[in-house]
Design a protein around this motif. Structure first.
Motif, PDB file in Angstrom:
ATOM      1  N   ASN A 129       0.823  -1.208   0.000  1.00 47.43           N
ATOM      2  CA  ASN A 129       0.000   0.000   0.000  1.00 47.43           C
ATOM      3  C   ASN A 129       0.857   1.258   0.000  1.00 47.43           C
ATOM      4  N   ALA A 130       1.957   1.234   0.766  1.00 47.71           N
ATOM      5  CA  ALA A 130       2.849   2.388   0.794  1.00 47.71           C
ATOM      6  C   ALA A 130       3.456   2.641  -0.584  1.00 47.71           C
ATOM      7  N   ILE A 131       3.881   1.571  -1.257  1.00 46.17           N
ATOM      8  CA  ILE A 131       4.456   1.724  -2.603  1.00 46.17           C
ATOM      9  C   ILE A 131       3.418   2.254  -3.581  1.00 46.17           C
ATOM     10  N   ASP A 132       2.169   1.728  -3.490  1.00 48.58           N
ATOM     11  CA  ASP A 132       1.096   2.219  -4.372  1.00 48.58           C
ATOM     12  C   ASP A 132       0.845   3.705  -4.143  1.00 48.58           C
ATOM     13  N   ALA A 133       0.831   4.123  -2.871  1.00 44.86           N
ATOM     14  CA  ALA A 133       0.605   5.537  -2.554  1.00 44.86           C
ATOM     15  C   ALA A 133       1.733   6.407  -3.100  1.00 44.86           C
ATOM     16  N   LEU A 134       2.967   5.916  -3.007  1.00 47.77           N
ATOM     17  CA  LEU A 134       4.107   6.667  -3.539  1.00 47.77           C
ATOM     18  C   LEU A 134       4.066   6.721  -5.056  1.00 47.77           C
ATOM     19  N   ASP A 135       3.658   5.617  -5.712  1.00 47.53           N
ATOM     20  CA  ASP A 135       3.522   5.626  -7.174  1.00 47.53           C
ATOM     21  C   ASP A 135       2.524   6.689  -7.616  1.00 47.53           C
ATOM     22  N   GLU A 136       1.356   6.759  -6.923  1.00 44.45           N
ATOM     23  CA  GLU A 136       0.333   7.744  -7.299  1.00 44.45           C
ATOM     24  C   GLU A 136       0.813   9.154  -7.015  1.00 44.45           C
ATOM     25  N   ALA A 137       1.521   9.342  -5.883  1.00 46.63           N
ATOM     26  CA  ALA A 137       2.050  10.664  -5.571  1.00 46.63           C
ATOM     27  C   ALA A 137       3.092  11.083  -6.600  1.00 46.63           C
ATOM     28  N   ASP A 149       4.979   6.642   4.995  1.00 47.32           N
ATOM     29  CA  ASP A 149       5.384   7.064   3.652  1.00 47.32           C
ATOM     30  C   ASP A 149       5.017   8.527   3.469  1.00 47.32           C
ATOM     31  N   ASN A 150       5.593   9.151   2.449  1.00 44.78           N
ATOM     32  CA  ASN A 150       5.255  10.534   2.109  1.00 44.78           C
ATOM     33  C   ASN A 150       4.453  10.577   0.818  1.00 44.78           C
ATOM     34  N   GLY A 151       3.472   9.638   0.746  1.00 43.77           N
ATOM     35  CA  GLY A 151       2.611   9.551  -0.434  1.00 43.77           C
ATOM     36  C   GLY A 151       1.458  10.538  -0.385  1.00 43.77           C
ATOM     37  N   ILE A 152       0.345  10.193  -1.052  1.00 41.52           N
ATOM     38  CA  ILE A 152      -0.764  11.130  -1.226  1.00 41.52           C
ATOM     39  C   ILE A 152      -1.591  11.298   0.035  1.00 41.52           C
ATOM     40  N   GLY A 153      -1.536  10.354   0.974  1.00 40.86           N
ATOM     41  CA  GLY A 153      -2.339  10.444   2.180  1.00 40.86           C
ATOM     42  C   GLY A 153      -3.808  10.118   1.922  1.00 40.86           C
ATOM     43  N   MET A 154      -4.610  10.226   2.983  1.00 44.85           N
ATOM     44  CA  MET A 154      -6.031   9.883   2.889  1.00 44.85           C
ATOM     45  C   MET A 154      -6.875  10.981   3.519  1.00 44.85           C
ATOM     46  N   ALA A 155      -8.035  11.236   2.910  1.00 46.86           N
ATOM     47  CA  ALA A 155      -9.006  12.152   3.500  1.00 46.86           C
ATOM     48  C   ALA A 155      -9.661  11.483   4.707  1.00 46.86           C
ATOM     49  N   GLN A 156     -10.313  12.284   5.559  1.00 47.37           N
ATOM     50  CA  GLN A 156     -10.883  11.767   6.790  1.00 47.37           C
ATOM     51  C   GLN A 156     -11.949  10.719   6.518  1.00 47.37           C
ATOM     52  N   GLU A 157     -12.814  10.951   5.493  1.00 45.21           N
ATOM     53  CA  GLU A 157     -13.876   9.987   5.205  1.00 45.21           C
ATOM     54  C   GLU A 157     -13.309   8.665   4.691  1.00 45.21           C
ATOM     55  N   LEU A 199      -3.819  -2.062  15.535  1.00 39.47           N
ATOM     56  CA  LEU A 199      -3.410  -1.541  14.232  1.00 39.47           C
ATOM     57  C   LEU A 199      -4.067  -0.182  14.067  1.00 39.47           C
ATOM     58  N   GLU A 200      -3.247   0.868  13.993  1.00 36.78           N
ATOM     59  CA  GLU A 200      -3.767   2.229  13.891  1.00 36.78           C
ATOM     60  C   GLU A 200      -3.261   2.875  12.609  1.00 36.78           C
ATOM     61  N   CYS A 201      -4.011   3.879  12.145  1.00 31.95           N
ATOM     62  CA  CYS A 201      -3.652   4.563  10.914  1.00 31.95           C
ATOM     63  C   CYS A 201      -3.786   6.060  11.124  1.00 31.95           C
ATOM     64  N   ASN A 202      -2.719   6.789  10.789  1.00 33.53           N
ATOM     65  CA  ASN A 202      -2.729   8.249  10.840  1.00 33.53           C
ATOM     66  C   ASN A 202      -2.430   8.773   9.444  1.00 33.53           C
ATOM     67  N   SER A 203      -3.286   9.666   8.971  1.00 32.72           N
ATOM     68  CA  SER A 203      -3.077  10.154   7.614  1.00 32.72           C
ATOM     69  C   SER A 203      -3.858  11.432   7.397  1.00 32.72           C
ATOM     70  N   SER A 204      -3.398  12.234   6.455  1.00 36.36           N
ATOM     71  CA  SER A 204      -4.126  13.415   5.995  1.00 36.36           C
ATOM     72  C   SER A 204      -3.695  13.673   4.553  1.00 36.36           C
ATOM     73  N   PRO A 205      -4.572  14.279   3.756  1.00 34.67           N
ATOM     74  CA  PRO A 205      -4.256  14.480   2.332  1.00 34.67           C
ATOM     75  C   PRO A 205      -2.959  15.253   2.142  1.00 34.67           C
ATOM     76  N   GLY A 206      -2.072  14.694   1.301  1.00 44.37           N
ATOM     77  CA  GLY A 206      -0.820  15.354   0.957  1.00 44.37           C
ATOM     78  C   GLY A 206       0.266  15.200   1.986  1.00 44.37           C
ATOM     79  N   ALA A 207      -0.031  14.606   3.160  1.00 41.71           N
ATOM     80  CA  ALA A 207       0.972  14.498   4.232  1.00 41.71           C
ATOM     81  C   ALA A 207       1.417  13.069   4.462  1.00 41.71           C
ATOM     82  N   GLY A 208       1.044  12.142   3.588  1.00 47.99           N
ATOM     83  CA  GLY A 208       1.471  10.760   3.737  1.00 47.99           C
ATOM     84  C   GLY A 208       0.635   9.991   4.742  1.00 47.99           C
TER      85      GLY A 208
END
Length: 557
Positions: free
Chosen positions: A441-449, A487-495, A533-542
């Motif tokens: 998933n991290a690699i996929d996020a980096l590819d899209e970013a 990762d420093n990929g695209i990140g995820m929105a709250q929803e 298992l926890e997840c922290n993310s925000s758009p553009g911040a990985g």
């Protein structure tokens, strides 16, 4: 006297002892419509309603027999148009010198309006009484001190008391104690505002000891001076309705609980199905990887094991050639030509380096085979103490081609910040699957970013995966290890973040993802290993995924 009689609003009349009119005042014509000639000389009974004759005759006889004045005789008199009019008469006697009764003199007033009003009032009261007694509700009235001055007979049906048992008491004597103060405050408030009570629910004690729920409505009433005089109201028994509402509420809650249980069961089934699918895939992949590793391992070990022998044999041959050259410095022309064509000097210099390269290559193949063997532990269903770092490294080895793919301006950097971890008791194959899902998933996020960045952006902020491990001593007496993969990929929105662990949820294009990776990882970490298992993310911040698992698994599973 004649003027007085003729100007009066009442009829003055005179009767013989036989009840015959000997005189009537002219008012008779205006009041009853008959001419005087039609009245005088006739018996009064001709004009009186048959139902009222007994009381009139009785009054006449009493006057003659006792000589006393008869007052307030009420009866109906026929008008000339046929209508009956109500009259009230006072009757007295005229006596001769010897005391004998000569005649009777009376005065009659028309009281029809009053009698009609009384009749209308009686009919109204009768209608009200019939209405009150026919309704199922309790009608009541209380005075300014809240004392019952009237209750309808329904009090017996609703609360089991006789009317006499309630009159003189207050509504609060029958209410639930915890509701008395509320009812007093509400009634006082409505009096102050001069507003009615509307559909107020309260519990009242039945004579048999049970509580009855009443719905009360009432209005305060005041005298002409504006002083509060009491309340009039109506109580409706809503006990059955409240019981029905409570039953419906409980039924609804039960249905909602059943629906929630069914939904939970469905989610578990879907999750189980997804896990079975993924487990089957990983099991097949593990078998394939194990088979490939086994097939590669034998020839590679054969090559690796014979390189040292080849190096020794080569060294021996080269020494023999050098010795031959020292003893026979002038070989034949044919040998000289062969040495020149073989470039013997280059071979002697390059062949040892060639063997060294082969040794490095076979060692690399052996490392890859070791990684394949380590990853293929998925089918191991028993707890084992393993090196977590070895599992992460094995997964990175398998993902090496994706980390260095040519589509990117530069390979994805992997920064390892490994702490000093003890051996961890876990299911190694399942844990390796989690590492594979998270890193993929991290690699996929980096590819899209990367597809959204330009070359300069990539130079300033190169695609990077950070892997940090440490021991969390705060979780004592059952310490945990913490694995952070960021990762420093695209990140995820709250929803999106809120549904990240839902089975079959994915933001990837159709055919690019199943939405099972994080769901299965969550199940493996939380349910199988009793971790987090926890997840922290925000758009553009990985994105950062945090795995916490106990170092030792509890035996009570």
């Amino acid at each position: 006297f004649r003027s007085l009689v003729e100007s009066a609003n009442a009829i003055i009349y005179q009767l013989t002892v036989d009840g015959v009119f000997s005189y009537v005042s002219p008012n008779w014509v205006d009041i009853l419509g008959h001419e005087l000639s039609e009245v005088e000389g006739r018996v009064f009974t001709f004009f009186v309603h048959p139902d009222d004759l007994p009381c009139c005759l009785a009054a006449l006889h009493r006057a003659i027999e006792t000589g006393e004045k008869q007052s307030g005789i009420e009866y109906r008199v026929r008008h000339k148009d046929g209508a009956w009019r109500w009259h009230a008469s006072n009757l007295g006697m005229l006596q001769d010198a010897s005391g004998g009764v000569v005649s009777l003199v009376g005065i009659a007033r028309d009281i029809s309006d009053r009698k009609f009003a009384e009749e209308a009032l009686r009919e109204s009261e009768e209608r009200f009484r019939n209405l009150v007694e026919s309704t199922n509700d309790l009608i009541w009235e209380i005075d300014e001190n809240a004392v019952y001055t009237y209750v309808s007979p329904q009090i017996q049906t609703i609360l089991g008391y006789e009317v006499g048992e309630v009159l003189g008491k207050t509504p609060f004597d029958f209410m639930s104690p915890d509701e008395v103060s509320r009812a007093i405050d509400m009634m006082s408030n409505r009096v102050a505002l001069r507003r009615p009570l509307t559909n107020i629910e309260n519990k009242n004690l039945h004579q048999d000891g049970r509580f009855v729920v009443l719905e009360t409505s009432g209005v305060p009433f005041f005298d002409k001076a504006g002083n509060f005089k009491g309340y009039r109201g109506i109580d409706r028994d809503i006990t059955k309705r409240k019981q029905t509402e409570e039953a419906i509420k409980q039924s609804k809650a039960q249905l909602q609980q059943q629906a929630a249980q069914l939904e939970q069961t469905l989610r578990q089934l879907r999750s189980t199905q997804a896990q079975l699918i993924q487990t089957e895939k990983m099991s097949s992949l593990g078998q394939l990887v194990a088979g490939i590793a086994h097939e590669i391992n034998n020839p590679v070990n054969f090559i690796y094991g014979n390189i040292n022998h080849a190096r020794r044999y080569t060294n021996d041959l080269l020494k023999s050639i050098e010795l031959y050259q020292d003893i026979c410095p002038q070989p034949s022309a044919e040998i000289e030509r062969e040495i020149e064509s073989l470039d013997l000097e280059f071979i002697a210099e390059d062949f040892p380096r060639l063997l060294d390269s082969m040794e490095v290559g076979t060692r690399r193949i052996r490392e890859i085979v070791g990684s394949l063997r380590n990853f293929s532990r998925f089918d191991e269903a028993t707890l084992k103490e393993v090196d977590i770092h070895q599992g992460i490294d094995s997964t990175l080895m398998l993902l090496h081609s994706r980390l260095t793919q040519s589509l990117l301006p530069a390979a994805i950097q992997v920064v390892k910040e490994y702490g000093d971890l003890p051996l961890v008791e876990c299911y190694p194959g399942h844990l390796n699957q989690v590492f594979m899902n998270l890193l993929t998933n991290a690699i996929d996020a980096l590819d899209e970013a990367q597809s959204r960045r330009n070359f300069l952006d990539h130079q300033d902020n190169p695609s990077t995966i950070w892997i940090h491990t440490e021991t969390c001593q705060e979780s004592s007496p059952n310490p945990q290890i913490v694995i952070r993969i960021a990762d420093n990929g695209i990140g995820m929105a709250q929803e999106v973040l809120m549904r990240a662990f839902d089975p079959f949820f994915t933001t990837k294009p159709v055919g690019s993802g199943t939405g099972l990776g994080l769901a299965i990882s969550y199940q493996i970490i939380v349910e199988l290993h009793k971790g987090q298992l926890e997840c922290n993310s925000s758009p553009g911040a990985g994105t950062e995924l945090i795995v916490k698992i106990p170092i030792r698994q509890s035996t009570e599973r």
